[in-house]
Motif scaffolding. Structure first.
Motif, PDB file in Angstrom:
ATOM      1  N   GLY A  75       0.815  -1.211   0.000  1.00 34.19           N
ATOM      2  CA  GLY A  75       0.000   0.000   0.000  1.00 34.19           C
ATOM      3  C   GLY A  75       0.845   1.255   0.000  1.00 34.19           C
ATOM      4  N   ALA A  76       1.848   1.287   0.889  1.00 30.49           N
ATOM      5  CA  ALA A  76       2.688   2.474   1.022  1.00 30.49           C
ATOM      6  C   ALA A  76       3.411   2.784  -0.290  1.00 30.49           C
ATOM      7  N   VAL A  77       3.976   1.734  -0.901  1.00 29.19           N
ATOM      8  CA  VAL A  77       4.713   1.912  -2.155  1.00 29.19           C
ATOM      9  C   VAL A  77       3.804   2.485  -3.240  1.00 29.19           C
ATOM     10  N   MET A  78       2.582   1.958  -3.313  1.00 32.09           N
ATOM     11  CA  MET A  78       1.687   2.395  -4.393  1.00 32.09           C
ATOM     12  C   MET A  78       1.158   3.812  -4.196  1.00 32.09           C
ATOM     13  N   VAL A  79       0.888   4.173  -2.933  1.00 27.92           N
ATOM     14  CA  VAL A  79       0.452   5.550  -2.671  1.00 27.92           C
ATOM     15  C   VAL A  79       1.571   6.512  -3.065  1.00 27.92           C
ATOM     16  N   LEU A  80       2.795   6.127  -2.728  1.00 29.87           N
ATOM     17  CA  LEU A  80       3.964   6.945  -3.065  1.00 29.87           C
ATOM     18  C   LEU A  80       4.077   7.114  -4.583  1.00 29.87           C
ATOM     19  N   ALA A  81       3.953   5.997  -5.314  1.00 30.67           N
ATOM     20  CA  ALA A  81       4.070   6.042  -6.773  1.00 30.67           C
ATOM     21  C   ALA A  81       2.996   6.930  -7.393  1.00 30.67           C
ATOM     22  N   GLY A  82       1.766   6.790  -6.883  1.00 32.51           N
ATOM     23  CA  GLY A  82       0.661   7.600  -7.398  1.00 32.51           C
ATOM     24  C   GLY A  82       0.903   9.085  -7.187  1.00 32.51           C
ATOM     25  N   THR A  83       1.374   9.429  -5.990  1.00 31.73           N
ATOM     26  CA  THR A  83       1.646  10.834  -5.674  1.00 31.73           C
ATOM     27  C   THR A  83       2.739  11.380  -6.590  1.00 31.73           C
ATOM     28  N   PHE A  84       3.812  10.583  -6.743  1.00 35.55           N
ATOM     29  CA  PHE A  84       4.923  10.997  -7.611  1.00 35.55           C
ATOM     30  C   PHE A  84       4.420  11.275  -9.032  1.00 35.55           C
ATOM     31  N   LEU A  85       3.632  10.334  -9.576  1.00 40.67           N
ATOM     32  CA  LEU A  85       3.132  10.498 -10.942  1.00 40.67           C
ATOM     33  C   LEU A  85       2.249  11.735 -11.071  1.00 40.67           C
ATOM     34  N   PHE A  86       1.446  11.982 -10.048  1.00 43.18           N
ATOM     35  CA  PHE A  86       0.534  13.123 -10.109  1.00 43.18           C
ATOM     36  C   PHE A  86       1.331  14.425 -10.187  1.00 43.18           C
ATOM     37  N   ILE A  87       2.289  14.578  -9.276  1.00 46.42           N
ATOM     38  CA  ILE A  87       3.069  15.822  -9.217  1.00 46.42           C
ATOM     39  C   ILE A  87       3.880  16.010 -10.506  1.00 46.42           C
ATOM     40  N   MET A  88       4.563  14.939 -10.932  1.00 51.17           N
ATOM     41  CA  MET A  88       5.425  15.055 -12.108  1.00 51.17           C
ATOM     42  C   MET A  88       4.621  15.293 -13.386  1.00 51.17           C
ATOM     43  N   ASN A  89       3.436  14.691 -13.475  1.00 55.18           N
ATOM     44  CA  ASN A  89       2.627  14.919 -14.671  1.00 55.18           C
ATOM     45  C   ASN A  89       2.047  16.322 -14.699  1.00 55.18           C
ATOM     46  N   TYR A  90       1.769  16.848 -13.512  1.00 54.12           N
ATOM     47  CA  TYR A  90       1.329  18.241 -13.443  1.00 54.12           C
ATOM     48  C   TYR A  90       2.427  19.118 -14.039  1.00 54.12           C
ATOM     49  N   TYR A  91       3.674  18.842 -13.597  1.00 52.59           N
ATOM     50  CA  TYR A  91       4.831  19.586 -14.103  1.00 52.59           C
ATOM     51  C   TYR A  91       4.971  19.399 -15.615  1.00 52.59           C
ATOM     52  N   ASN A  92       4.793  18.150 -16.071  1.00 56.24           N
ATOM     53  CA  ASN A  92       4.950  17.850 -17.505  1.00 56.24           C
ATOM     54  C   ASN A  92       3.909  18.588 -18.361  1.00 56.24           C
ATOM     55  N   TYR A  93       2.644  18.536 -17.934  1.00 57.23           N
ATOM     56  CA  TYR A  93       1.586  19.244 -18.676  1.00 57.23           C
ATOM     57  C   TYR A  93       1.912  20.739 -18.754  1.00 57.23           C
ATOM     58  N   HIS A  94       2.393  21.262 -17.611  1.00 57.59           N
ATOM     59  CA  HIS A  94       2.730  22.677 -17.522  1.00 57.59           C
ATOM     60  C   HIS A  94       3.834  23.018 -18.535  1.00 57.59           C
ATOM     61  N   MET A  95       4.902  22.186 -18.550  1.00 56.16           N
ATOM     62  CA  MET A  95       6.027  22.431 -19.456  1.00 56.16           C
ATOM     63  C   MET A  95       5.606  22.299 -20.915  1.00 56.16           C
ATOM     64  N   LEU A  96       4.758  21.288 -21.199  1.00 52.78           N
ATOM     65  CA  LEU A  96       4.313  21.090 -22.577  1.00 52.78           C
ATOM     66  C   LEU A  96       3.556  22.314 -23.080  1.00 52.78           C
ATOM     67  N   ALA A  97       2.705  22.855 -22.209  1.00 58.91           N
ATOM     68  CA  ALA A  97       1.932  24.043 -22.585  1.00 58.91           C
ATOM     69  C   ALA A  97       2.880  25.211 -22.868  1.00 58.91           C
ATOM     70  N   LYS A  98       3.908  25.326 -21.998  1.00 65.37           N
ATOM     71  CA  LYS A  98       4.887  26.404 -22.143  1.00 65.37           C
ATOM     72  C   LYS A  98       5.633  26.271 -23.474  1.00 65.37           C
ATOM     73  N   GLU A  99       6.066  25.032 -23.793  1.00 66.16           N
ATOM     74  CA  GLU A  99       6.798  24.799 -25.040  1.00 66.16           C
ATOM     75  C   GLU A  99       5.926  25.102 -26.253  1.00 66.16           C
ATOM     76  N   GLU A 100       4.659  24.708 -26.142  1.00 68.44           N
ATOM     77  CA  GLU A 100       3.702  24.974 -27.219  1.00 68.44           C
ATOM     78  C   GLU A 100       3.615  26.477 -27.463  1.00 68.44           C
ATOM     79  N   LYS A 101       3.538  27.241 -26.343  1.00 64.08           N
ATOM     80  CA  LYS A 101       3.434  28.699 -26.433  1.00 64.08           C
ATOM     81  C   LYS A 101       4.679  29.270 -27.122  1.00 64.08           C
ATOM     82  N   GLU A 102       5.864  28.776 -26.655  1.00 66.41           N
ATOM     83  CA  GLU A 102       7.128  29.241 -27.237  1.00 66.41           C
ATOM     84  C   GLU A 102       7.171  28.951 -28.733  1.00 66.41           C
TER      85      GLU A 102
END
Length: 496
Positions: free
Chosen positions: A420-447
Motif C-alpha cells: 500500500g505504502a509503495v503504491m500511494v507513493l508512486a501515485g503521488t509521484f506520478l501526479f506531481i510530475m505529470n502536473y509539471y509535464n503538462y505545464h512544461m508542454l503548454a509552455k513549449e507549445e506557447k514558445e
C-alpha cells in the motif's frame, strides 16, 4: 511519423481485439492462477513460502523482461508469427513442467519457458491494437485488457477443479494444452499495411547511399582509407539497426521518464497482494474454494472495471488529462492495501476484493494507454519494450519480499502495508510530475507559437520539441558524415 494509411478504428480491428483479449488474458492471469497449486507443490517439495513465490515471480519477470526481445521480433516479423510461436512455447513449458522432479526444474519450465512464451503473447497484442485503433483506442485497450480478469475468473476455480481431479502434474499437462489457444488468437492478427511501410524506405535510402559510396570507392585510386570507412559504416549500421528496433532516444523524453519511474515504483506493490490473497484467506481459516472464490470476485469486478475505465478515459473530459486519472487509480490501489489488515473475517475480505478489483482494473486498463498518450503510436513499440524490461526487476522482487515479510513476522499485515505504502507513493509521484509535464508542454507549445510568428529564430528550439520525428532523428545526423564523405570522394575522383 504518421503511417500512410490511418488506423481503421473498427472492422477487422474488433476481431484483433478478441485475439488480444485471449493472449493478454493468458499473459496476465496465468501466473496468478498458478497460486492455487502453491500450497500443494510446497508440501510436495518441502519448501518455504518465499521459495515457491519465486515461481510466479520468475514467470512474471520473464514475461516483462523479455519485452525488448518481443518488441524487436514484432518490428522484424510482425505480430502474428510472434504470438503463434509464443503460444507454442507456453504449451511446451507447461507440459514439461508436469514431469519436473525438483523446484529448480519448475523455475526453468514454468518460470522461464512459459514466461517467455507469455511475453511473446503480451507485447504484440498491445502493439497491434495501436495499429488498428486511434480514436477508439482507450476503449479497445480497455476491452483487450479485460481478458486478464476474465481468464483469472475462470482459471482460479478451473485450477482448483483440475487439481482435485488430476493432481498438480495432470493439471499442468491440461493447462499446457489450454495455452495452445494462444496460437489460434495469434492467427487472428492480420497484418496491417502501415507498419512495414515506414521501415522500408529508410533502408532502401541507406542502401542507395552505400551503393553510391561503393561506386566512388571503385574509382578512387587509393584504396587504403576505404577499409576504415567500411568498418565505421558497419559499426554505424549496427547502432542504427538497434535504434531502428528499439528507440533509445526515448530516455531523453520527459514524459517517458516520468512514466518509467512511477511504474517501476508501483510494481513493487502491484502483484504481491493478488499472489497472497488466497493463501491469506486460508491462513485465517477460510476453506479452499471460498479462498479461490475471492480471486473470482476480484476478477469479476475487474472485468467490469476495465472496459468502463476505457470508456471513461476516452471521454472528452478525461482524455486530455488521462495521466492524472492514472495516478489517482494507483494511489487508490495503495489505499485499498493499507486498509486490508482492518478486514476481519470473510465479509471483510470480500469487500477488500471488490475494491481491489476495481482499483486493479483501473490501473491495468490505462497502463499502456497512458504510455501511448505520452510517446505516440510510432514510438510505442520501443517504449513498451524498454518499460517492461525496467519493470521486470521490481515485479521479480515484489512477491518474494512479501513472502519474506510473511515468513519473518508470521503475519500477512506487513506485506499489505508495504504494498500500500509503495503504491500511494508512486501515485503521488506520478501526479506531481505529470502536473509539471503538462505545464512544461503548454509552455513549449506557447514558445513554439511565438517562434512561428517570429521567422528569424525558427531552427533554434528544435531539440526541446517532444514530438521529434523518428525519421528525421534517424536520417538526419547519422547520415550527415556519409554525405561529407561522398563530397570528399567526389573531389578526389575529379582531381585524379
Amino acid at each position: 511519423g504518421r503511417p500512410p494509411s490511418a488506423p481503421p478504428d473498427g472492422g477487422w480491428g474488433w476481431v484483433v481485439v478478441l485475439g488480444a483479449f485471449v493472449s493478454i488474458g493468458f499473459a496476465y492471469a496465468f501466473p496468478k492462477g498458478l497460486a492455487i497449486f502453491f500450497k500443494e507443490i510446497q508440501d510436495f517439495f518441502g519448501t518455504s513460502y518465499s521459495e515457491i513465490a519465486w515461481v510466479s515471480s520468475i514467470m512474471l519477470a520473464t514475461t516483462y523482461g523479455a519485452g525488448p526481445i518481443s518488441s524487436i521480433l514484432v518490428n522484424r516479423y510482425g505480430s502474428r508469427p510472434v504470438v503463434m510461436f509464443g503460444g507454442l512455447l507456453c504449451g511446451i513449458g507447461m507440459v514439461s513442467a508436469a514431469f519436473c522432479t525438483s523446484i529448480l526444474q519448475l523455475y526453468i519450465c514454468v518460470g522461464f519457458v512459459t514466461g517467455f512464451g507469455l511475453s511473446l503473447n503480451l507485447q504484440p497484442s498491445v502493439i497491434i491494437i495501436g495499429k488498428y485503433f486511434l480514436k477508439k483506442r482507450p476503449i479497445a485497450n480497455g476491452l483487450a485488457m479485460a481478458g486478464s480478469p476474465v481468464m483469472l475468473c475462470t482459471l482460479a476455480p478451473l485450477n482448483q477443479f483440475l487439481f482435485d481431479n488430476f493432481g498438480w502434474r495432470g493439471s499442468f499437462l491440461i493447462l499446457g494444452a489450454i495455452l495452445l489457444h494462444c496460437c489460434v488468437a495469434g492467427a487472428l492478427f492480420r497484418p496491417i499495411g502501415a507498419a512495414t511501410a515506414s521501415v522500408r524506405p529508410r533502408l532502401t535510402e541507406k542502401r542507395r547511399d552505400a551503393s553510391q559510396e561503393k561506386a566512388m570507392e571503385m574509382r578512387s585510386p587509393t584504396s587504403v582509407p576505404v577499409k576504415n570507412e567500411m568498418e565505421d559504416e558497419g559499426e554505424r549500421d549496427c547502432c542504427e539497426k538497434i535504434n531502428q528496433y528499439l528507440d533509445f532516444s526515448l530516455f531523453k523524453h520527459r514524459g517517458f521518464l516520468i512514466y518509467l519511474i512511477g511504474n517501476v515504483l508501483m510494481f513493487l506493490g502491484f502483484f504481491a497482494p493478488i499472489v497472497f490473497l488466497a493463501p491469506y484467506a486460508k491462513h485465517i481459516g477460510i476453506d479452499e474454494y471460498s479462498a479461490a472464490f475471492l480471486l473470482s470476485i476480484l476478477a469479476i469486478v475487474d472485468m467490469v472495471a476495465r472496459p468502463a475505465t476505457g470508456i471513461i478515459a476516452n471521454s472528452k473530459w478525461v482524455r486530455p488529462r488521462i495521466q492524472y486519472f492514472f495516478s489517482f487509480s494507483i494511489a487508490f490501489n495503495g489505499t485499498c492495501h493499507l486498509l486490508c489488515p482492518l478486514a476481519s473475517g470473510y465479509t471483510g475480505l470480500v469487500v477488500y476484493s471488490i475494491f481491489y478489483g476495481l482499483a486493479f482494473g483501473m490501473v491495468c486498463a490505462m497502463l499502456f494507454e497512458t504510455l501511448m498518450d505520452l510517446v505516440g503510436a510510432a514510438r510505442f513499440t520501443s517504449a513498451v519494450g524498454l518499460v517492461t524490461i525496467a519493470e521486470c526487476c521490481t515485479i521479480l522482487l515484489g512477491p518474494p519480499i512479501g513472502g519474506t515479510l510473511i515468513d519473518t513476522f508470521g503475519d500477512y499485515k506487513y506485506m499489505f502495508i508495504k504494498c500500500g505504502a509503495v503504491m500511494v507513493l508512486a501515485g503521488t509521484f506520478l501526479f506531481i510530475m505529470n502536473y509539471y509535464n503538462y505545464h512544461m508542454l503548454a509552455k513549449e507549445e506557447k514558445e513554439r507559437k511565438s517562434k512561428e510568428e517570429d521567422p528569424t529564430s525558427v531552427r533554434t528550439e528544435k531539440e526541446g520539441r517532444n514530438d521529434l520525428n523518428k525519421e528525421t532523428a534517424l536520417n538526419g545526423p547519422e547520415l550527415e558524415p556519409l554525405r561529407e564523405e561522398q563530397e570528399a570522394l567526389k573531389k578526389e575522383a575529379n582531381g585524379t
